[in-house]
Design an enzyme around this catalytic site. Structure first.
Site, PDB file in Angstrom:
ATOM      1  N   GLU A 118      35.053  52.795 -95.798  1.00 12.08           N
ATOM      2  CA  GLU A 118      35.874  53.210 -97.072  1.00 12.08           C
ATOM      3  C   GLU A 118      35.886  54.932 -96.917  1.00 12.08           C
ATOM      4  O   GLU A 118      35.282  55.623 -96.368  1.00 12.08           O
ATOM      5  CB  GLU A 118      34.701  53.194 -98.278  1.00 12.08           C
TER       6      GLU A 118
ATOM      7  N   TYR B   8      41.707  56.786 -88.583  1.00 12.53           N
ATOM      8  CA  TYR B   8      41.502  55.208 -88.794  1.00 12.53           C
ATOM      9  C   TYR B   8      42.767  54.578 -88.533  1.00 12.53           C
ATOM     10  O   TYR B   8      42.825  53.477 -87.876  1.00 12.53           O
ATOM     11  CB  TYR B   8      40.990  54.963 -90.142  1.00 12.53           C
TER      12      TYR B   8
HETATM   13  C1  LIG Z   1      37.600  62.708 -89.630  1.00 11.95           C
HETATM   14  C2  LIG Z   1      36.969  63.539 -88.500  1.00 11.95           C
HETATM   15  C3  LIG Z   1      35.615  62.537 -88.037  1.00 11.95           C
HETATM   16  C4  LIG Z   1      37.832  63.537 -87.393  1.00 11.95           C
HETATM   17  O1  LIG Z   1      37.290  64.097 -86.250  1.00 11.95           O
HETATM   18  P1  LIG Z   1      37.910  64.965 -85.107  1.00 11.95           P
HETATM   19  O2  LIG Z   1      37.178  65.188 -83.821  1.00 11.95           O
HETATM   20  O3  LIG Z   1      38.576  66.207 -85.610  1.00 11.95           O
HETATM   21  O4  LIG Z   1      39.142  63.999 -84.795  1.00 11.95           O
HETATM   22  P2  LIG Z   1      40.240  63.852 -83.311  1.00 11.95           P
HETATM   23  O5  LIG Z   1      40.225  65.181 -82.968  1.00 11.95           O
HETATM   24  O6  LIG Z   1      39.333  63.052 -82.483  1.00 11.95           O
HETATM   25  O7  LIG Z   1      41.435  63.497 -83.995  1.00 11.95           O
HETATM   26  C5  LIG Z   1      41.639  62.212 -84.267  1.00 11.95           C
HETATM   27  C6  LIG Z   1      42.904  62.008 -85.115  1.00 11.95           C
HETATM   28  O8  LIG Z   1      42.493  62.449 -86.435  1.00 11.95           O
HETATM   29  C7  LIG Z   1      43.461  62.885 -86.967  1.00 11.95           C
HETATM   30  N1  LIG Z   1      43.236  64.333 -87.330  1.00 11.95           N
HETATM   31  C8  LIG Z   1      42.087  64.812 -87.205  1.00 11.95           C
HETATM   32  N2  LIG Z   1      41.912  65.996 -87.934  1.00 11.95           N
HETATM   33  C9  LIG Z   1      43.117  66.235 -88.483  1.00 11.95           C
HETATM   34  C10 LIG Z   1      43.771  67.298 -89.113  1.00 11.95           C
HETATM   35  N3  LIG Z   1      43.088  68.594 -89.482  1.00 11.95           N
HETATM   36  N4  LIG Z   1      45.168  67.152 -89.563  1.00 11.95           N
HETATM   37  C11 LIG Z   1      45.758  66.031 -89.536  1.00 11.95           C
HETATM   38  N5  LIG Z   1      45.176  65.019 -88.618  1.00 11.95           N
HETATM   39  C12 LIG Z   1      44.055  65.004 -88.244  1.00 11.95           C
HETATM   40  C13 LIG Z   1      44.867  62.949 -85.797  1.00 11.95           C
HETATM   41  O9  LIG Z   1      45.590  61.583 -86.073  1.00 11.95           O
HETATM   42  C14 LIG Z   1      43.836  62.917 -84.790  1.00 11.95           C
HETATM   43  O10 LIG Z   1      44.671  62.223 -83.672  1.00 11.95           O
HETATM   44  P3  LIG Z   1      45.551  63.327 -82.892  1.00 11.95           P
HETATM   45  O11 LIG Z   1      44.846  64.441 -82.346  1.00 11.95           O
HETATM   46  O12 LIG Z   1      45.694  62.536 -81.415  1.00 11.95           O
HETATM   47  O13 LIG Z   1      46.711  63.625 -83.501  1.00 11.95           O
HETATM   48  C15 LIG Z   1      36.571  64.965 -88.828  1.00 11.95           C
HETATM   49  O14 LIG Z   1      37.783  65.417 -89.366  1.00 11.95           O
HETATM   50  C16 LIG Z   1      35.585  65.214 -89.866  1.00 11.95           C
HETATM   51  O15 LIG Z   1      34.340  64.958 -89.319  1.00 11.95           O
HETATM   52  N6  LIG Z   1      35.753  65.214 -90.961  1.00 11.95           N
HETATM   53  C17 LIG Z   1      34.656  65.402 -92.025  1.00 11.95           C
HETATM   54  C18 LIG Z   1      33.918  64.153 -92.190  1.00 11.95           C
HETATM   55  C19 LIG Z   1      34.560  63.116 -92.636  1.00 11.95           C
HETATM   56  O16 LIG Z   1      35.660  63.271 -93.311  1.00 11.95           O
HETATM   57  N7  LIG Z   1      34.431  61.944 -92.413  1.00 11.95           N
HETATM   58  C20 LIG Z   1      35.181  60.513 -92.554  1.00 11.95           C
HETATM   59  C21 LIG Z   1      34.536  60.210 -93.601  1.00 11.95           C
HETATM   60  S1  LIG Z   1      35.371  58.769 -94.231  1.00 11.95           S
END
Ligand SMILES: CC(C)(COP(=O)(O)OP(=O)(O)OC[C@H]1O[C@@H](n2cnc3c(N)ncnc32)[C@H](O)[C@@H]1OP(=O)(O)O)[C@@H](O)C(=O)NCCC(=O)NCCS
Length: 165
Positions: free
Chosen positions: A119, A131
């Site tokens: 979710e 996702y």
């Molecule tokens: C969501 C989260 C886990 C992504 O982790 P991350 O290590 O930054 O992600 P990645 O570097 O592996 O990027 C994965 C993909 O997510 C998307 N993404 C991540 N950060 C983004 C941003 N700031 N803006 C747009 N897309 C983004 C992109 O599609 C990216 O793929 P790409 O780099 O090939 O374009 C991280 O932003 C986070 O911890 N957020 C706070 C906690 C949270 O919201 N968790 C999910 C709750 S449901």
């Protein structure tokens, strides 16, 4: 388990979370999440059958300490898995670690797990993009499920992917 991040070719260590990690995990949680889990939530997951993992960067020499850069919590029941928490420490975001962790988790289930659910807040575009990239599809909405920043409510999007293909 040691894994290489294809994005930067750096090694990371994925291991089970333990109670000694909670101080650091909560520090990350409190800065990374809009509505963070508290200690009791993590402890309850550790005490239950949830699978709790941390991803650490690997110390580059003997004087360095491994640092937790991300973590995830999953619950499995019958033939379904649910992602309860995935967080990358803000300083380490956009380096492919979310991809790395989610891919590992998807690959780690045994063959009895047919579906992977989660979710996410409708406003969490970063997470939804992650996702989407992992072939999760929207399968439902819980209207006004989460409290939002402005004192209102926002929808929870339910996403799922099939693992049985
Ligand atoms: C969501 C989260 C886990 C992504 O982790 P991350 O290590 O930054 O992600 P990645 O570097 O592996 O990027 C994965 C993909 O997510 C998307 N993404 C991540 N950060 C983004 C941003 N700031 N803006 C747009 N897309 C983004 C992109 O599609 C990216 O793929 P790409 O780099 O090939 O374009 C991280 O932003 C986070 O911890 N957020 C706070 C906690 C949270 O919201 N968790 C999910 C709750 S449901």
């Amino acid at each position: 388990m040691k894994i290489i991040n294809p994005r930067n070719q750096l090694p990371y260590c994925l291991r089970e979370m333990n109670a000694g990690d909670l101080h650091t995990v909560l520090q990350i949680e409190n800065v990374a999440q809009l509505h963070p889990w508290n200690q009791a939530s993590f402890q309850s997951s550790l005490d239950s059958s949830h699978q709790c993992y941390v991803l650490e960067n690997v110390a580059s020499d003997h004087n360095d300490k491994a640092i937790i850069v991300a973590y995830a919590v999953i619950s499995t029941a019958a033939d379904e898995a649910e992602l309860l928490n995935i967080t990358v420490s803000p300083h380490f975001q956009r380096q492919g670690l979310g991809h790395l962790l989610l891919q590992y988790l998807s690959d780690s289930f045994d063959k009895t797990i047919a579906s992977f659910f989660l979710e996410v807040r409708r406003s969490n575009h970063q997470a939804i993009a992650l996702y989407d990239a992992h072939y999760f599809n929207e399968v439902g909405v819980r209207a006004n499920y989460y409290p939002s920043n402005n004192g209102g409510r926002e929808d929870a999007i339910i996403m799922a992917k099939s693992l049985s293909l």
